[in-house]
Design an enzyme around this catalytic site. Structure first.
Site, PDB file in Angstrom:
ATOM      1  N   ARG A  18       0.525  -1.232  -0.114  1.00 25.18           N
ATOM      2  CA  ARG A  18      -0.095   0.068   0.165  1.00 25.18           C
ATOM      3  C   ARG A  18       0.679   1.305   0.061  1.00 25.18           C
ATOM      4  O   ARG A  18       0.397   2.355  -0.122  1.00 25.18           O
ATOM      5  CB  ARG A  18      -0.897  -0.006   1.241  1.00 25.18           C
ATOM      6  CG  ARG A  18      -2.154  -0.788   1.027  1.00 25.18           C
ATOM      7  CD  ARG A  18      -3.178  -0.693   2.138  1.00 25.18           C
ATOM      8  NE  ARG A  18      -2.670  -1.356   3.181  1.00 25.18           N
ATOM      9  CZ  ARG A  18      -3.348  -1.680   4.169  1.00 25.18           C
ATOM     10  NH1 ARG A  18      -4.553  -1.146   4.344  1.00 25.18           N
ATOM     11  NH2 ARG A  18      -2.774  -2.121   5.348  1.00 25.18           N
ATOM     12  N   LYS A  35      15.007 -25.946   6.129  1.00 21.88           N
ATOM     13  CA  LYS A  35      16.130 -25.833   6.973  1.00 21.88           C
ATOM     14  C   LYS A  35      16.962 -27.088   6.576  1.00 21.88           C
ATOM     15  O   LYS A  35      16.476 -28.146   6.559  1.00 21.88           O
ATOM     16  CB  LYS A  35      15.799 -25.656   8.333  1.00 21.88           C
ATOM     17  CG  LYS A  35      15.348 -24.609   8.582  1.00 21.88           C
ATOM     18  CD  LYS A  35      15.059 -24.309  10.311  1.00 21.88           C
ATOM     19  CE  LYS A  35      14.342 -23.264  10.661  1.00 21.88           C
ATOM     20  NZ  LYS A  35      15.247 -21.934  10.643  1.00 21.88           N
ATOM     21  N   LYS A  66       8.952 -17.672  23.374  1.00 27.01           N
ATOM     22  CA  LYS A  66       9.739 -16.802  22.994  1.00 27.01           C
ATOM     23  C   LYS A  66      10.456 -15.987  24.335  1.00 27.01           C
ATOM     24  O   LYS A  66       9.813 -16.434  25.571  1.00 27.01           O
ATOM     25  CB  LYS A  66       8.987 -15.327  22.343  1.00 27.01           C
ATOM     26  CG  LYS A  66       8.364 -16.014  21.136  1.00 27.01           C
ATOM     27  CD  LYS A  66       8.282 -14.855  20.190  1.00 27.01           C
ATOM     28  CE  LYS A  66       7.805 -15.234  18.976  1.00 27.01           C
ATOM     29  NZ  LYS A  66       8.479 -15.685  17.842  1.00 27.01           N
ATOM     30  N   HIS A 103       8.744 -22.791   6.462  1.00 24.60           N
ATOM     31  CA  HIS A 103      10.228 -22.437   6.352  1.00 24.60           C
ATOM     32  C   HIS A 103      10.888 -23.516   7.009  1.00 24.60           C
ATOM     33  O   HIS A 103      12.021 -23.689   6.595  1.00 24.60           O
ATOM     34  CB  HIS A 103      10.915 -20.924   6.293  1.00 24.60           C
ATOM     35  CG  HIS A 103      10.677 -20.767   7.839  1.00 24.60           C
ATOM     36  ND1 HIS A 103       9.723 -20.253   8.705  1.00 24.60           N
ATOM     37  CD2 HIS A 103      11.873 -20.460   8.624  1.00 24.60           C
ATOM     38  CE1 HIS A 103      10.149 -19.953  10.019  1.00 24.60           C
ATOM     39  NE2 HIS A 103      11.490 -20.332   9.731  1.00 24.60           N
ATOM     40  N   HIS A 135       5.160 -25.426  12.342  1.00 30.41           N
ATOM     41  CA  HIS A 135       6.404 -25.836  12.317  1.00 30.41           C
ATOM     42  C   HIS A 135       6.940 -27.091  13.224  1.00 30.41           C
ATOM     43  O   HIS A 135       7.732 -28.207  12.806  1.00 30.41           O
ATOM     44  CB  HIS A 135       7.572 -24.769  13.023  1.00 30.41           C
ATOM     45  CG  HIS A 135       7.424 -23.604  12.150  1.00 30.41           C
ATOM     46  ND1 HIS A 135       7.309 -23.466  10.712  1.00 30.41           N
ATOM     47  CD2 HIS A 135       7.537 -22.038  12.605  1.00 30.41           C
ATOM     48  CE1 HIS A 135       7.090 -22.140  10.370  1.00 30.41           C
ATOM     49  NE2 HIS A 135       7.595 -21.458  11.522  1.00 30.41           N
ATOM     50  N   GLU A 174      13.226 -19.535  21.416  1.00 32.02           N
ATOM     51  CA  GLU A 174      13.857 -18.318  21.012  1.00 32.02           C
ATOM     52  C   GLU A 174      14.003 -17.154  22.087  1.00 32.02           C
ATOM     53  O   GLU A 174      13.530 -17.392  23.059  1.00 32.02           O
ATOM     54  CB  GLU A 174      12.867 -17.559  20.043  1.00 32.02           C
ATOM     55  CG  GLU A 174      12.410 -18.389  18.835  1.00 32.02           C
ATOM     56  CD  GLU A 174      11.298 -17.877  17.995  1.00 32.02           C
ATOM     57  OE1 GLU A 174      11.615 -17.167  16.977  1.00 32.02           O
ATOM     58  OE2 GLU A 174      10.183 -17.717  18.240  1.00 32.02           O
ATOM     59  N   ASP A 225       1.279 -20.008  15.875  1.00 31.80           N
ATOM     60  CA  ASP A 225       2.374 -19.548  15.250  1.00 31.80           C
ATOM     61  C   ASP A 225       3.481 -20.407  14.963  1.00 31.80           C
ATOM     62  O   ASP A 225       4.201 -20.432  13.895  1.00 31.80           O
ATOM     63  CB  ASP A 225       3.078 -18.264  16.118  1.00 31.80           C
ATOM     64  CG  ASP A 225       4.098 -17.625  15.368  1.00 31.80           C
ATOM     65  OD1 ASP A 225       4.002 -17.202  14.153  1.00 31.80           O
ATOM     66  OD2 ASP A 225       5.194 -17.348  16.096  1.00 31.80           O
TER      67      ASP A 225
END
Ligand code: BG6
Length: 530
Positions: A83, A218, A374, A214, A276, A252, A271
């Site tokens: 945008r 790996k 996290k 993703h 994953h 993480e 998430d």
């Protein structure tokens, strides 16, 4: 402006000057090939959300690296759609600011060539399909390129997957050679995933839809397939007779940062776990596929997802733990709690630990423990396959020192595969036993830069190889299993358990595994390599 962009391409127009360009640049004389020798077709990669976090942090750097390696055909273009009111020049400068600092001096000419591939189209895809003037700009840019592969990468919120697909169709941009890439998460529950898949499916055939995870790109994850199926050693032991349990961890140290808007509507289960972690579980647990083709691997993964023990209402409290970080310190730096970062109180989980089982002949009775979070004490992603102890010890005085064999596949950082073995400590004075790992460190063995997962996956899309992408039925099976956990948490009304940033997560996650007489794997349990 980064140094590389202020330079001119050899005998070409400077990147930052808005000189007229041919609609389709002419290809380089020799078509580049992948390592496997499969030619990379002429292509246009159109990134919706082209100025967003994912595009800037992952997609553009990945495309740059592939281009630098000579994999992008000379005529390939990268068209960012967003945008923002940015010209091609503005966009090239934005990308230069992100990618440019990592460009080596001797790569500057290559980077200028890369920057020439970049275009920007201002478009708001939320309105009526194809009404926004940006659609005509995109159509103009793509005109005459129907024979080229078109990759529409939707790096946007899943709510936009349907509207963008319809917009592309209404603008007449979907050709037989078009592919659409959908970023995870696909939806936020089973019903929304189905609805999104239906909407996208009205425009694209399933063979054109690439649902990206993703983690599947790996290096070490791919190596898991090789480890399991290119060696005879492990497969006979790969079952409940020899394996005690499996742990899958993705920890993480980062918080949610700039992504807290997205993250707060998602949480760690949607998430990380639904995609994953479950994909890793599938690769550990699946039966050997007949061949490594698009459907054989995905069929086997689907069977694993369908064999996961359903989470009944009572199981959610017993077998799952959700947490949320409070203020603490990570790597010696004080960091705020999740709600402070977000600016409002929230019940979104930033940590999940859970226990599940694959209910089939091979895995009956073997628990799979998953955890992710996290702002934990360290960044590590690993798969731990814990073997059973020896059935009888011939070292009775040493029985206390005996540790059962353990295979640790370290996905990141420091990619490695380590097999923990019992060994004799050197020297006289009786047999002293000590665990020590056989260590395959990828850096020591191969010593190369490991391409980012997105590099491989993007090239797979361009080449039309969907083996490492999630099929519709896989995504929906994963939601079918994960959704009762979300309902269970909602129904309980209990907030996530607090944990301090910089710690391994809530104490309840430790209790979850210790109740079964097991412990989470920590690196320091292993002695230096043999
Ligand atoms: C993404 C999640 O899919 O994976 C992020 O949305 C997470 O929240 C990231 O940080 C982790 O990826 P990696 O490759 O750094 O382990």
């Amino acid at each position: 402006m980064p140094k590389v962009l202020s330079q001119s391409a050899p005998s070409q127009t400077p990147v930052s000057s808005p000189a007229p360009e041919p609609r389709l640049p002419s290809p380089l004389p020799a078509p580049p090939t992948t390592q496997a020798g499969v030619p990379v077709p002429d292509c246009d990669v159109i990134v919706f959300g082209g100025t967003g976090d994912l595009a800037m942090r992952k997609l553009l750097p990945a495309l740059w690296h592939r281009d630098r390696e000579g994999q992008l055909p000379g005529s390939a273009r990268i068209i960012a759609v967003s945008r923002s009111e940015a010209s091609d020049t503005d966009y090239r400068d934005q990308v230069g600011a992100v990618v440019g600092p990592a460009v080596a001096t001797d790569d500057e000419a290559a980077f200028v060539r890369f920057a020439h591939r970049l275009h920007h189209v201002t478009l708001d895809a939320t309105g009526e399909p194809a009404r926004d003037p940006g659609w005509s700009a995109l159509t103009d840019l793509l005109r005459g390129g129907d024979e080229r592969v078109r990759v529409f990468y939707l790096a946007t919120a899943p709510q936009l997957f349907g509207p963008v697909s319809r917009g592309l169709q209404a603008a007449g941009l979907v050709t037989p050679l078009s592919r659409v890439v959908l970023e995870k998460p696909i939806g936020w529950d089973l019903a929304s995933a189905r609805a999104i898949n239906d909407e996208v499916g009205e425009v694209f055939d399933e063979s054109q839809v690439f649902r990206i995870d993703h983690y599947l790109g790996k290096e070490t994850v791919q190596n898991l397939l090789v480890l399991r199926f290119a060696n005879t050693l492990l497969e006979p032991l790969w079952n409940s007779s020899w394996i005690d349990h499996v742990q899958i961890t993705a920890a993480e140290t980062v918080g949610t940062g700039d992504r807290s808007g997205y993250y707060d509507g998602s949480g760690a289960l949607r998430d990380m776990v639904q995609n994953h972690l479950l994909q890793l579980l599938c690769l550990v647990a699946m039966e050997p596929p007949g061949r490594l083709d698009r459907d054989a691997v995905r069929d086997e993964k689907l069977k694993v997802l369908q064999a996961l023990r359903p989470m009944a209402a009572g199981d959610v409290a017993r077998c799952t733990v959700r947490g949320q970080y409070r203020a603490g310190a990570v790597d010696g730096e004080p960091v705020p709690g999740y709600s402070t970062e977000l600016g409002t109180l929230s019940d979104t989980e930033t940590f999940v630990a859970l226990k599940t089982e694959v209910q089939n002949w091979r895995w009956a009775g073997v628990p799979f423990y998953l955890r992710t979070g996290k702002r934990l004490h360290k960044r590590t992603s690993e798969i731990v396959v814990q073997f059973k102890p020896v059935p009888h010890s011939v070292f009775p005085e040493q029985t206390g020192q005996m540790i059962a064999n353990r295979l640790v596949i370290h996905l990141q950082p420091n990619e490695s595969v380590r097999l923990l073995m019992m060994t004799k400590e050197p020297g006289p004075g009786g047999l002293r036993l000590r665990p020590a790992p056989l260590n395959l460190s990828f850096a020591d063995t191969f010593g190369t830069r490991f391409p980012d997962a997105y590099e491989r996956l993007l090239m797979d899309v361009v080449r039309g190889n969907p083996t490492l992408f999630m099929r519709r039925d896989e995504v929906e099976a994963a939601w079918e299993w994960a959704e009762p956990i979300l309902h269970g948490w909602q129904g309980s009304g209990e907030p996530p358990r607090p944990y301090h940033a910089g710690t391994p997560g809530p104490a309840a996650a430790i209790a979850l595994i210790e109740r079964d007489g097991r412990t989470w794997h920590e690196d320091h349990e292993e002695e230096p390599s043999l």
